[in-house]
Motif scaffolding. Sequence first.
Motif, mmCIF file in Angstrom:
data_model
loop_
_atom_site.group_PDB
_atom_site.id
_atom_site.type_symbol
_atom_site.label_atom_id
_atom_site.label_comp_id
_atom_site.label_asym_id
_atom_site.label_seq_id
_atom_site.Cartn_x
_atom_site.Cartn_y
_atom_site.Cartn_z
ATOM 1 N N ALA A 155 0.844 -1.197 0.000
ATOM 2 C CA ALA A 155 0.000 0.000 0.000
ATOM 3 C C ALA A 155 0.882 1.251 0.000
ATOM 4 O O ALA A 155 2.068 1.180 0.310
ATOM 5 N N THR A 156 0.264 2.375 -0.320
ATOM 6 C CA THR A 156 0.982 3.659 -0.304
ATOM 7 C C THR A 156 0.300 4.570 0.727
ATOM 8 O O THR A 156 -0.436 4.086 1.566
ATOM 9 N N GLY A 157 0.571 5.858 0.662
ATOM 10 C CA GLY A 157 -0.016 6.791 1.635
ATOM 11 C C GLY A 157 1.008 7.148 2.699
ATOM 12 O O GLY A 157 2.015 6.468 2.867
ATOM 13 N N ASN A 158 0.715 8.214 3.432
ATOM 14 C CA ASN A 158 1.658 8.706 4.447
ATOM 15 C C ASN A 158 1.894 7.705 5.564
ATOM 16 O O ASN A 158 3.003 7.573 6.068
ATOM 17 N N THR A 159 0.852 7.005 5.957
ATOM 18 C CA THR A 159 0.976 6.053 7.063
ATOM 19 C C THR A 159 2.055 5.015 6.784
ATOM 20 O O THR A 159 2.777 4.598 7.692
ATOM 21 N N MET A 160 2.169 4.600 5.527
ATOM 22 C CA MET A 160 3.095 3.514 5.181
ATOM 23 C C MET A 160 4.562 3.965 5.151
ATOM 24 O O MET A 160 5.458 3.120 5.174
ATOM 25 N N ILE A 161 4.809 5.248 5.098
ATOM 26 C CA ILE A 161 6.195 5.727 4.911
ATOM 27 C C ILE A 161 7.099 5.253 6.055
ATOM 28 O O ILE A 161 8.186 4.715 5.818
ATOM 29 N N GLY A 162 6.637 5.401 7.288
ATOM 30 C CA GLY A 162 7.449 4.995 8.442
ATOM 31 C C GLY A 162 7.648 3.490 8.488
ATOM 32 O O GLY A 162 8.695 2.993 8.920
ATOM 33 N N PHE A 163 6.653 2.756 8.029
ATOM 34 C CA PHE A 163 6.739 1.291 7.989
ATOM 35 C C PHE A 163 7.817 0.860 6.981
ATOM 36 O O PHE A 163 8.667 0.012 7.279
ATOM 37 N N TYR A 164 7.824 1.471 5.793
ATOM 38 C CA TYR A 164 8.856 1.128 4.805
ATOM 39 C C TYR A 164 10.247 1.501 5.332
ATOM 40 O O TYR A 164 11.222 0.796 5.093
ATOM 41 N N GLY B 225 -3.869 0.411 4.182
ATOM 42 C CA GLY B 225 -4.140 1.599 4.978
ATOM 43 C C GLY B 225 -5.642 1.841 4.893
ATOM 44 O O GLY B 225 -6.377 1.055 4.288
ATOM 45 N N ILE B 226 -6.073 2.924 5.484
ATOM 46 C CA ILE B 226 -7.514 3.241 5.435
ATOM 47 C C ILE B 226 -7.688 4.727 5.163
ATOM 48 O O ILE B 226 -6.928 5.550 5.685
ATOM 49 N N GLY B 227 -8.659 5.060 4.330
ATOM 50 C CA GLY B 227 -8.957 6.475 4.082
ATOM 51 C C GLY B 227 -9.855 7.000 5.191
ATOM 52 O O GLY B 227 -10.492 6.220 5.909
ATOM 53 N N LYS B 228 -9.937 8.342 5.318
ATOM 54 C CA LYS B 228 -10.800 8.927 6.359
ATOM 55 C C LYS B 228 -12.249 8.511 6.174
ATOM 56 O O LYS B 228 -13.024 8.448 7.120
ATOM 57 N N ASN B 229 -12.633 8.262 4.924
ATOM 58 C CA ASN B 229 -14.018 7.847 4.661
ATOM 59 C C ASN B 229 -14.174 6.329 4.693
ATOM 60 O O ASN B 229 -15.192 5.799 4.270
ATOM 61 N N GLY B 230 -13.156 5.634 5.157
ATOM 62 C CA GLY B 230 -13.253 4.176 5.290
ATOM 63 C C GLY B 230 -12.849 3.409 4.043
ATOM 64 O O GLY B 230 -13.025 2.194 3.976
ATOM 65 N N PHE C 261 10.887 2.524 -0.943
ATOM 66 C CA PHE C 261 11.146 1.105 -0.680
ATOM 67 C C PHE C 261 12.012 0.418 -1.737
ATOM 68 O O PHE C 261 13.132 -0.014 -1.446
ATOM 69 N N PHE C 262 11.517 0.308 -2.955
ATOM 70 C CA PHE C 262 12.178 -0.529 -3.965
ATOM 71 C C PHE C 262 13.652 -0.175 -4.189
ATOM 72 O O PHE C 262 14.480 -1.070 -4.357
ATOM 73 N N ASP C 263 13.959 1.114 -4.208
ATOM 74 C CA ASP C 263 15.345 1.530 -4.503
ATOM 75 C C ASP C 263 16.318 1.162 -3.380
ATOM 76 O O ASP C 263 17.520 1.294 -3.545
ATOM 77 N N HIS C 264 15.800 0.745 -2.249
ATOM 78 C CA HIS C 264 16.668 0.540 -1.083
ATOM 79 C C HIS C 264 16.795 -0.916 -0.642
ATOM 80 O O HIS C 264 17.486 -1.206 0.323
ATOM 81 N N VAL C 265 16.055 -1.815 -1.312
ATOM 82 C CA VAL C 265 16.086 -3.227 -0.896
ATOM 83 C C VAL C 265 16.358 -4.130 -2.101
ATOM 84 O O VAL C 265 16.507 -3.649 -3.224
#
Length: 264
Positions: free
Chosen positions: A35-44, A132-137, A88-92
Motif C-alpha cells: 500500500a501507499t499513503g503517508n501512514t506507510m512511509i514509516g513502515f517502509y 491503509g484506510i482512508g478517512k471515509n473508510g 522502498f524498492f530503490d533501497h532493498v
Amino acid sequence: MKVIVAKDYDELCRFAGHFVTRWLQMHERVVLGLATGNTMIGFYKVLVEKYRRGEVSFKNVVTFNLDEFVGVEVTHEQSYHYYMKKHFFDHVDIAEDARFLPDGLAKDVLAECERYERLIKEKGGIDLMMLGIGKNGHIAFNEPTSSLASRTRVKRLEDETVEALAQGFGGKEKVPRYVITMGIGTIMESRHILMLASGKGKACAVKDMVEGPIGAYCPATVLQLHPHVFVVIDEDAGSLLTRKYDTVSSVLSDPYEEYFYEGK
Ligand code: GLP
C-alpha cells in the motif's frame, strides 16, 4: 480481527516492520501486497533499516501494489510507481521483475485491470496484504458504496479523497480523478491482511471498521469477514473504540507469538 494498539506512530511502524520481517523469515516465498499513503512511509523506513542491518531480505518476495492513478507518468512525484521506488524498492533487494503495480498509462485501462487480476492469480495469490484506510473508510481506492465483491477496476475518486490528495498534487484541480484499484473482492482473497492506521483523523473510520456493522458505506468494515486480519493502530486512531484491545507490548510478550504470525 486481531486489533493491536500501539502507543504512537513510531511504535506502530516498528511493530509492523517486525511483523513483516518475522513473516518473511518464516516463509520461503512470499507474495506481498503493498500500500501507499503517508501512514506507510514509516513502515517502509523500518523495513529498509532492517534490510540494511541484514535482518531481512526480499529476494524471494513478489509484490503487488493496490492502486495507481490513471494518466500520471511514473516519474511524477505523486505517482505510486515513484512513491514505491523512493520509499522502498530503490533501497532493498526486490528483483525489478518481481514488483508489480497497475499501469495507469495503459492505452486500454480496462484490459489492464483484467491483466492485473490474472497476474495476481498466476503468481499464486497474495499471502500478506498491507492496507491503509482512508478517512471515509476506503481501502485501496474502493470508495464508500463500492461493491464488497468488486474486482480490480477503474474508479472515480470521491471529493473527500481528492481533498486528502490535494496538497501532494499542488491543488485539488491537479488531482487525477480516475484510478486503477484492486477490488474489495480481490483484496479479500489475500490469505492474511495487515492494516495500519494512525492519527485522530482516522478514528471515525477505525471505529466503524472494528466495531461498526458491515456495510459498503465504509468499505473497510468488510475486513470483519476475513479470517486473518491484523489491525495495528496507534492510540489516536483508536481513540473512539469502546472495547479494550491488545497492546504491542502484550503481543510481543505472548509466549504464542510465533503462532500469531501464522494467523492462528
Ligand atoms: C490513499 C491510498 C490508500 C491509503 C490511503 C490513506 O487513498 N490509495 O491505499 O490507505 O491513501 O493514506 P494516508 O496514510 O496518507 O492517510
